[in-house]
Design a protein around this motif. Sequence first.
Motif, mmCIF file in Angstrom:
data_model
loop_
_atom_site.group_PDB
_atom_site.id
_atom_site.type_symbol
_atom_site.label_atom_id
_atom_site.label_comp_id
_atom_site.label_asym_id
_atom_site.label_seq_id
_atom_site.Cartn_x
_atom_site.Cartn_y
_atom_site.Cartn_z
ATOM 1 N N PHE A 125 35.448 23.919 36.227
ATOM 2 C CA PHE A 125 36.546 24.283 36.964
ATOM 3 C C PHE A 125 37.789 24.774 37.103
ATOM 4 O O PHE A 125 38.648 25.412 37.732
ATOM 5 N N LEU A 126 38.259 25.314 36.056
ATOM 6 C CA LEU A 126 39.320 26.633 35.505
ATOM 7 C C LEU A 126 39.455 27.591 35.427
ATOM 8 O O LEU A 126 40.731 28.246 35.369
ATOM 9 N N ALA A 127 37.640 27.872 35.369
ATOM 10 C CA ALA A 127 37.382 28.837 34.529
ATOM 11 C C ALA A 127 38.233 30.241 35.617
ATOM 12 O O ALA A 127 38.129 30.049 36.807
ATOM 13 N N PRO A 128 38.560 31.045 35.095
ATOM 14 C CA PRO A 128 39.366 32.448 35.381
ATOM 15 C C PRO A 128 39.068 33.153 36.093
ATOM 16 O O PRO A 128 39.735 33.021 37.511
ATOM 17 N N THR A 129 37.639 33.016 36.670
ATOM 18 C CA THR A 129 37.132 34.172 37.458
ATOM 19 C C THR A 129 36.254 33.414 38.684
ATOM 20 O O THR A 129 36.743 33.785 39.695
ATOM 21 N N ASN A 130 36.052 32.872 37.945
ATOM 22 C CA ASN A 130 34.626 31.648 39.192
ATOM 23 C C ASN A 130 34.487 30.370 38.370
ATOM 24 O O ASN A 130 34.106 29.629 39.317
ATOM 25 N N GLY A 131 36.112 30.008 38.293
ATOM 26 C CA GLY A 131 36.383 28.572 38.814
ATOM 27 C C GLY A 131 36.670 28.585 39.633
ATOM 28 O O GLY A 131 36.757 28.610 41.027
ATOM 29 N N ILE A 132 35.705 27.130 40.521
ATOM 30 C CA ILE A 132 36.598 26.495 41.892
ATOM 31 C C ILE A 132 38.304 26.219 42.141
ATOM 32 O O ILE A 132 38.279 26.976 43.601
ATOM 33 N N VAL A 133 38.219 26.333 41.361
ATOM 34 C CA VAL A 133 40.056 26.132 41.863
ATOM 35 C C VAL A 133 40.892 27.158 42.044
ATOM 36 O O VAL A 133 41.179 27.594 42.872
ATOM 37 N N ASN A 134 40.140 28.494 41.503
ATOM 38 C CA ASN A 134 41.017 29.392 41.431
ATOM 39 C C ASN A 134 39.849 30.364 42.779
ATOM 40 O O ASN A 134 40.714 31.055 43.244
ATOM 41 N N ILE A 135 38.891 29.761 42.608
ATOM 42 C CA ILE A 135 38.346 30.247 43.840
ATOM 43 C C ILE A 135 39.426 29.839 45.454
ATOM 44 O O ILE A 135 39.203 30.789 46.677
ATOM 45 N N PHE A 136 39.438 28.570 45.387
ATOM 46 C CA PHE A 136 40.272 28.269 46.457
ATOM 47 C C PHE A 136 41.309 28.698 46.435
ATOM 48 O O PHE A 136 42.003 29.289 47.504
ATOM 49 N N ILE A 137 42.355 29.028 45.296
ATOM 50 C CA ILE A 137 43.638 29.583 44.975
ATOM 51 C C ILE A 137 43.781 31.175 45.833
ATOM 52 O O ILE A 137 43.931 31.355 46.609
ATOM 53 N N GLU A 138 42.338 31.908 45.346
ATOM 54 C CA GLU A 138 42.248 33.506 45.921
ATOM 55 C C GLU A 138 42.336 33.212 47.361
ATOM 56 O O GLU A 138 42.808 33.987 48.481
ATOM 57 N N LYS A 139 40.698 32.252 47.663
ATOM 58 C CA LYS A 139 41.672 32.072 49.422
ATOM 59 C C LYS A 139 42.131 31.870 50.322
ATOM 60 O O LYS A 139 42.542 31.849 51.634
ATOM 61 N N PHE A 140 43.466 31.309 49.597
ATOM 62 C CA PHE A 140 44.758 30.569 50.178
ATOM 63 C C PHE A 140 45.662 31.248 49.900
ATOM 64 O O PHE A 140 46.843 31.350 50.548
ATOM 65 N N GLY A 141 45.123 33.015 49.118
ATOM 66 C CA GLY A 141 45.688 34.364 49.708
ATOM 67 C C GLY A 141 47.056 34.014 47.844
ATOM 68 O O GLY A 141 47.211 34.936 47.459
ATOM 69 N N GLY A 142 46.447 33.363 47.237
ATOM 70 C CA GLY A 142 47.440 32.912 45.775
ATOM 71 C C GLY A 142 46.508 34.013 45.039
ATOM 72 O O GLY A 142 45.268 34.938 44.509
ATOM 73 N N GLU A 143 46.948 33.979 43.768
ATOM 74 C CA GLU A 143 47.101 35.284 42.205
ATOM 75 C C GLU A 143 46.450 34.263 41.532
ATOM 76 O O GLU A 143 46.460 32.891 41.015
#
Lengths: 290, 327
Positions: free
Chosen positions: B157-175
């Motif tokens: 879930f927390l994987a840096p490149t393709n974990g779901i949490v980071n995918i969400f963060i990116e979708k909402f414009g985060g880093e």
Amino acid sequence: MKQSFSDKLSSGFIAVILIMLSAVCLYPFVYVLSASFSSGSAVITGEVLLFPKDITLDSYKSILAKDGLWQAYGNTVFYTVAGTAFSILLTICGAYPLSKSRLRGRTFVAFFIAFTLWFGAGLIPTYLNFKELGLLDTRTSIIVGFAVSAFLVILLRTFFQSIPDSLEESAKMDGANDLQILRHIYLPLSKPALVTVGLIYAVGKWNSYFWAMILLNDESKIPLQVLLKKMIVEMSLNEELTGSMNAANAMSQETFIYATIIVSILPIVLVYPFLQKYFVKGTMIGGIKE
Amino acid sequence: MQLNSPLSEVKEKIVPANRSVLAGKLQSIKTIVWRDKYLYLMLIPFILWYLIFAYKPMYGLQIAFKDYSLFKGISGSPWVGFENFERFFQSEYFIRNLVNTFMINFWGLIFAFPAPIILALLLNEVKNMMFKKTVQTITYLPHFISVVIIAGIVTNFLAPTNGIVNIFIEKFGGEKINFLAMPEFFRTIYIGSMQIWKDVGYSAIIYLAAIAGINPALYEAAKMDGANRWKQVWHITLPGMLPTIMILLILNLGSFLEVGYESIILLYQPATYETADVINTYVYRAGLQGGNYEVGAAAGLFNSVVSLILVVVANQLSKKMTNIGLW
């Protein structure tokens, strides 16, 4: 009784919190299940949120093809079944005599066991003990080495004590000895407690990984949890090192791990209704008060 | 000296009498042991198991005071006094790992310990039995999942490149954030997943059992006196749960230094050691992986002794303050 407005409001508020908590507890399972049936690319790009996308059985097919996994699965089943049988036997051997208040030396033995709850030798001496016994890298170490849980001995003893003495006394009048009394009176009456103890042992053995990881080197002996740990560590290392460079590899690896997780928790989910029923019972019988 | 003779006579009478009492006692112990022979026979394998797998390692603890060599074995290695302890206390890891152990426990006590109490109180307010049962069934499930799988899910879930949490963060414009490599997130991740998510439903059952044992007449009386729901919880339910809360708290303190090292080693990495490394994970790395057995054993012994002291002190304190104790 009529509910006041504020009562209704707080009931609604409580329900919302509980629903949210349930969702948080359940979501990872739903996600892992959906992801295991989805294509790697759909998972990696974040298209899978709740339901599977591009439904495929690829991950399960590659699991079937992987030998090591089935071997590890077989090992886990063996450790769980043989280990639980051995554990229950030893636990009865301890709990039954200790449930008899007439037994001389009972307090001493009880202290002897309880002491291990509060003071342990620690990792290194435990490891060296297995080494000295020549049990490193043997299946015996997993089955015999961690057989008894003092808590479960106490739980079973408490249950045995709740069976009325009069049954034993009348059997004694008829000339039965202690072993016969145990076999024909106590064990049949203790079925629920024995199932509880057995299930607690079995779940613990199914899920344990730490000592198997330390004691077993031979790939053909390792249980599922140790294999899973290796796969997960490998995957996160890959991702650290290669980043998105090796996306194709990461893709299949991720869904592969999800499928493995599903396969490994399936037996637990299948027996979950029993687990829940008997674990709750165990909590009530043993009480942590003791 | 007339008194002397009757006294000595009495003495003479007592001695043989004593002897026969002793012999009689031995005789009666014999009959008792013979009477319960099967029970003692059953105890033999059980006690043997404890001797071999629990007490023999304690004998092996002496290597904490020795310069252990594999060839000389445990008893053959020379004594070195407290040298291994000095090495452990002086190593740069000691203070850091002690602080980490304390902090993980402290935040666990603040967030993970009250969580099941709150859940039990909330569940107790639910009148719809179906709903209550469903929530319990769902929240109880994670308890049966192995720590390896939980760590696997968390890592994915927390994987840096393709974990779901980071995918969400990116979708909402985060880093994107590499959570598992950042020391400041470790405690939150560990306590959140391994303590709260895994066990909140399980521990709540123990508290619900405690609530079920409270006399319903108390609530009736409180209602008569006009106590509202909140007041009933505060003045009846919570005091009724207190014995259970105190016992779990003592048990919790007893495992203070143990913290879940088995699950910590699944989630930590060198980048997060500064907040994640505890004494037992150090024992695992230095001792089992690095082969530095004697320092590992010394650190482990330190752990065990402090744990024992903590549980005894916690028990005494609790007995003094609330009259509730384990023994």
